[in-house]
Write an enzyme that holds these catalytic residues in place. Sequence first.
Site, PDB file in Angstrom:
ATOM      1  N   GLY A 113       0.785  -1.227   0.000  1.00 55.70           N
ATOM      2  CA  GLY A 113       0.000   0.000   0.000  1.00 55.70           C
ATOM      3  C   GLY A 113       0.812   1.269   0.000  1.00 55.70           C
ATOM      4  N   GLU A 150       4.869  -6.431   1.432  1.00 56.97           N
ATOM      5  CA  GLU A 150       4.463  -6.996   0.134  1.00 56.97           C
ATOM      6  C   GLU A 150       3.995  -5.901  -0.822  1.00 56.97           C
ATOM      7  OE1 GLU A 150       1.539  -9.857   1.448  1.00 56.97           O
ATOM      8  OE2 GLU A 150       0.015  -8.310   1.733  1.00 56.97           O
ATOM      9  N   ARG A 172       2.327  -2.132  -6.593  1.00 56.56           N
ATOM     10  CA  ARG A 172       2.287  -0.956  -7.461  1.00 56.56           C
ATOM     11  C   ARG A 172       3.562  -0.115  -7.346  1.00 56.56           C
ATOM     12  NH1 ARG A 172      -2.432   1.793  -9.159  1.00 56.56           N
ATOM     13  NH2 ARG A 172      -3.591   0.724  -7.514  1.00 56.56           N
ATOM     14  N   CYS A 175     -16.964   3.092 -27.181  1.00 56.48           N
ATOM     15  CA  CYS A 175     -18.248   3.769 -27.335  1.00 56.48           C
ATOM     16  C   CYS A 175     -18.835   4.131 -25.970  1.00 56.48           C
ATOM     17  CB  CYS A 175     -19.221   2.888 -28.117  1.00 56.48           C
ATOM     18  SG  CYS A 175     -18.640   2.432 -29.750  1.00 56.48           S
ATOM     19  N   TYR A 203      -1.200  -2.456 -12.437  1.00 50.94           N
ATOM     20  CA  TYR A 203      -2.664  -2.360 -12.515  1.00 50.94           C
ATOM     21  C   TYR A 203      -3.088  -1.624 -13.790  1.00 50.94           C
ATOM     22  CZ  TYR A 203      -2.409  -3.856  -7.683  1.00 50.94           C
ATOM     23  OH  TYR A 203      -2.144  -4.577  -6.538  1.00 50.94           O
TER      24      TYR A 203
END
Length: 381
Positions: free
Chosen positions: A206, A242, A245, A316, A345
Amino acid sequence: MIRPVYVHDLAGLAAHARRIRAALPERVELLYAVKANPDPVVLRTLAPVVDGFETASRGELRRLAEVLSDRPPAAYVGPGKTDEDLAAALAAGVRRIHVESPAELRRLGALAVAAGTPARVLLRVNLPVAAPGASLVMGGGPSPFGMAPAEALECARRPPAGVEVRGVHAHLASGLAAPLAGSVAAAVVRWAVAELGAAEVNVGGGMAVDYSDPAARFDWSGYGRTLAELLDAYPRLRLRIEPGRSVTVYCGAYVTEVIDVKRSHGEWFAVVAGGTHHLRTPAAKGHPQPFTVHRRHGADGPRTDGGPVTVVGQLCTPKDVLSRSATAGVVGVGDVLVFAMSGAYAWNISHRDFLLHDPPVFRTGDPREVAAGWAARPVRP
């Protein structure tokens, strides 16, 4: 027209991962969360640097076995694990299974006994630890993640046959700056040791990533000092983190070409090949993806006046927005746009089958060189 391409800068990734490893105390185990980017080239690049890999599905277990057959996963995590999931984790030799509930623990114990393989687990605990300013909160209140502290204590005191409870896992929030991440880690460790007598604690990931400022980075050195203080206070503790990102986001770029430029009700729009079905991050996070413009050689088509521009894709839906920028400058048909911070991600969370457009191409190298080579090609009539 050239198909959009994802470019992974593997040299940059390796250097960034080594800096993270160097900033952490030696006794802190650095696991990479595969969910952030499971591309085989990314996993191979990180393998010599990290202490292990965190997986969250049977698919990720298979990917790791295919790419790094000699590296059993360090952790298997996630809510809603089926018996098939738990059995696969046992068969893969996962070092630690992170258990989300008492019922999951009982099922795992039965499977471990049947397989004759002890299950070594960390109990995921939803601790009442505040994380003000976090971009995504997964604990500290009602949540599908983890178990209440009282439940965790009961599980630790009376584990089922086949299970060895080794400690605690607590991933409570994402988007944490280093001081807050450090204080959350300290709170988790204090509870785990005082209440559970834990010898192992995984304080999660995080770590904050700032898409509005690609040059800004999480303060790994400051965070490392906080973890070092924790280890000094608890010299027998085995501590893990862990991140996902914050490890890979900077190594990837999404490179594409402007197809059309138009003005609608006084606002400029640049339509590019591809879109959020390739790069879901800006839609998922609700932010503009940072990008740079590479002027296309010989381009003489429509272009903006240099004012604010909204960059959209080919889907669209009006939600197909990659970025809104007031500082991009002039953007014209044929120009090449490089969307930075696309290494986590991104493709792996995209709704890639919507409209059944062709997928992007994947390659390794320096995104700036790829963009420069593309921009040097003449625009086809």
